[in-house]
Structures are given as C-alpha cells and as structure tokens.
Design an enzyme around this catalytic site. Structure first.
Site, short mmCIF file in Angstrom:
data_model
loop_
_atom_site.label_atom_id
_atom_site.label_comp_id
_atom_site.label_asym_id
_atom_site.label_seq_id
_atom_site.Cartn_x
_atom_site.Cartn_y
_atom_site.Cartn_z
N GLY A 41 46.08 40.85 39.34
CA GLY A 41 47.45 41.44 39.20
C GLY A 41 47.56 42.92 39.30
N ARG B 74 47.96 30.11 46.80
CA ARG B 74 48.56 28.98 47.14
C ARG B 74 49.66 28.76 48.36
NH1 ARG B 74 44.71 27.86 45.31
NH2 ARG B 74 44.02 26.55 43.22
N ILE B 75 49.26 27.80 49.22
CA ILE B 75 50.29 27.79 50.47
C ILE B 75 51.44 26.82 49.98
CG2 ILE B 75 50.28 26.90 52.71
CD1 ILE B 75 47.50 27.76 52.92
N ASN C 203 54.94 38.77 50.96
CA ASN C 203 53.32 38.59 50.80
C ASN C 203 52.49 39.85 51.04
OD1 ASN C 203 50.79 37.22 49.82
ND2 ASN C 203 50.62 37.06 52.10
N HIS D 299 48.99 41.14 52.52
CA HIS D 299 48.02 40.32 53.33
C HIS D 299 46.96 41.53 53.56
CE1 HIS D 299 45.58 37.91 55.80
NE2 HIS D 299 45.45 38.67 56.57
N SER E 38 49.06 44.58 55.41
CA SER E 38 50.34 44.45 55.60
C SER E 38 51.41 43.72 54.65
CB SER E 38 50.56 43.39 56.96
OG SER E 38 49.52 43.94 58.01
N VAL F 274 51.18 30.38 58.25
CA VAL F 274 50.43 31.27 57.19
C VAL F 274 50.05 32.62 57.82
CG1 VAL F 274 48.34 31.64 55.83
CG2 VAL F 274 49.45 29.23 56.00
N ASP F 275 50.46 33.46 57.08
CA ASP F 275 50.11 35.01 57.54
C ASP F 275 50.86 35.32 58.95
OD1 ASP F 275 48.97 35.66 55.09
OD2 ASP F 275 46.91 34.87 55.90
N LYS G 14 43.29 47.82 48.47
CA LYS G 14 44.19 47.42 47.40
C LYS G 14 44.98 48.62 46.99
CE LYS G 14 42.53 43.41 44.68
NZ LYS G 14 42.21 42.91 43.25
N GLU H 16 47.65 48.96 49.37
CA GLU H 16 48.45 47.88 48.93
C GLU H 16 49.53 48.27 47.97
OE1 GLU H 16 46.22 44.45 48.15
OE2 GLU H 16 45.79 44.07 50.16
C1 GRF Z 1 45.02 41.55 47.32
O1 GRF Z 1 43.95 42.11 47.94
C2 GRF Z 1 45.91 41.10 48.52
O2 GRF Z 1 45.84 41.37 49.71
C3 GRF Z 1 45.66 39.46 48.52
O3 GRF Z 1 45.44 39.27 47.04
C4 GRF Z 1 44.86 40.62 46.47
C5 GRF Z 1 45.45 40.61 45.11
O4 GRF Z 1 44.99 41.27 44.40
N1 GRF Z 1 46.58 38.84 48.80
P1 GRF Z 1 45.57 41.86 42.65
O5 GRF Z 1 45.66 40.32 41.98
O6 GRF Z 1 47.09 42.19 42.87
O7 GRF Z 1 44.75 42.64 42.16
#
Ligand code: GRF
Length: 237
Positions: free
Chosen positions: A38, A124-125, A140, A142, A186, A194-195, A221, A224
């Site tokens: 998280g 989950r998909i 999402n 990715h 991304s 998916v993706d 991350k 992200e």
């Molecule tokens: C991230 O690296 C994201 O790209 C992938 O799942 C990971 C989630 O990390 N989809 P967190 O649970 O937010 O730390």
C-alpha cells in the site's frame, strides 16, 4: 449473491457526472483497491493531506488480502477499509459474466459513491462485464512502459530506442531478463485486456548495474508514487 442479482447491477451514482469527473458540487471520490504494502495508497493519502489533491477524497479502501500492510495505512488515517476475500479463478479463465466478488465490489463502490477506482497494487483481474460498466473509471499502476494507446508489443523510448512491452505482474523481472537499460512505470485506464488500456501518464526509469527485481521494483515505486498522484490530479480537474 445470485447471478440474477449480478445481472441487475446498475451504476446509480456515477452517471450523474462525466466519467472520471465529479459532479460540480462535490469532490472526486476515490475507491482504492490494494493487495499488499500500500505504498501507492500512502502516496495518495499524503498528497491529500498536503493539499496536492484538492477536489479529491478517498471514499473507500478495499483489500483482498487480510494481512495487507495497506489496510493499516488506511486505518491510521481513519479511512473506511474493507477486507473482501476473493475467489481466484483459474489463470486464463475467460470471465464472461460479472463474478460474485465483482458484484460485491460494485455494490460497495455504489454505496460509498465512488467516482474513480484506483488499482494500487491490486492483484486480481476483473471481468470484461465488470469493467464495461466502469469505462474510464478504473485506473491502474503498472511497473513498465506501455504504449500510449495501450495496445502493441513495442515501446519507443525518448531516445528512439525500441523495447518490448512487459505486461503482467512480473514486469520488472521481465525487464531485467530482457537485458534492457531503461524501463519505467505507467498509470493507465483499465480495459478488459490486461495492461493494455490507454496511458494517462508514465515515466522512464533507468535500470542500474546489479539491479535485482527488488531494487528495481523499489525504484519504480518511488516514481509511481508521483505518477499516481499526478494522474488523479489530472482526472479530478
Ligand atoms: C506497484 O509496484 C505497482 O506497480 C504494482 O503493484 C505494486 C504495488 O505496490 N501494480 P504498493 O502496494 O502500492 O506498495
């Protein structure tokens, strides 16, 4: 929940606003779905607290993993959080109908008046029927570079170099195995393939000598955390 009830599901709240945008008088309400640590949820929480996401509020957090550390993050900030045990379907199973779990999520999203669903490490998909009810309302994160329109197997870097597109949950490992020097992350719309949904924002990340899946994943991350906030801010305007 019976299949009959599943069929009857309609999105009652969200049609009052344009997809991805709140009705003018209220904030964009997020439903954040997690399965793990998280840290992306935390980035959204922190951005909200520091005023980076005016016009946005986290309405609900859902985890399909009871021990997910992200649950505690939500609780620390007094956010509504629900653990929803998830029935896993066999890999490759074609989900032609909304599943009972999806019907539960749909009900929760409606109950908590969620405008935008953020998959923040959700493992989950979703079925096509579920996603088709939520077009442009599910995004999402990715950990790889996806083509701008989502589809295709080649990504062109800013340098002009072309690299393969890595989809699925092992994208960082696939990038390492491919021996490339740049990958990235991304944020994209979720579609039934998916993706492969259109990209909202993304950033290149250099692979460093000696990188392992863990070190690369951690560096991805950090990027992200900025991308997900930027994407939500963009969609809330
Ligand atoms: C991230 O690296 C994201 O790209 C992938 O799942 C990971 C989630 O990390 N989809 P967190 O649970 O937010 O730390």
């Amino acid at each position: 929940m019976s299949a009959e009830k599943t069929e009857q599901f309609t999105w009652k709240v969200l049609h009052e606003s344009t997809p991805g945008r709140p009705a003018p008088e209220r904030k964009l309400r997020l439903g954040v779905l997690i399965s793990g640590s998280g840290t992306n949820l935390q980035a959204i929480i922190d951005a909200s607290a520091s005023g980076e996401l005016p016009g946005v509020e986290i309405a609900l957090v859902i985890s399909n993993v009871a021990q997910a550390a992200g649950i505690q993050r939500a609780l620390n900030h007094k956010l509504p959080v629900i653990y929803l045990p998830w029935r896993k379907f066999p890999a490759g199973a074609s989900l032609r109908e909304m599943t009972p779990n999806e019907a539960q999520i749909a009900g929760l999203l409606q109950l908590f008046r969620v405008d935008l669903v953020v998959l923040a490490g959700w493992m989950r998909i979703f079925s096509a029927p579920f996603l088709e009810r939520l077009t442009n309302r599910v995004i999402n994160i990715h950990p790889a570079l996806l083509p701008r329109e989502g589809v295709g197997d080649i990504y062109t870097l800013s340098s002009g170099e072309q690299i393969p597109v890595f989809r699925g949950m092992h994208a960082p490992q696939m990038a390492l195995d491919a021996g490339i020097s740049i990958t990235g992350s991304s944020v994209h719309y979720v579609t039934p393939i998916v993706d492969a949904g259109p990209v909202i924002c993304q950033q290149e990340v250099a692979i460093q000598p000696g990188d392992t899946t863990d070190t690369l994943q951690e560096r991805l991350k950090l990027v992200e955390h900025k991308l997900i906030v930027a994407a939500i801010r963009q969609l809330s305007r």
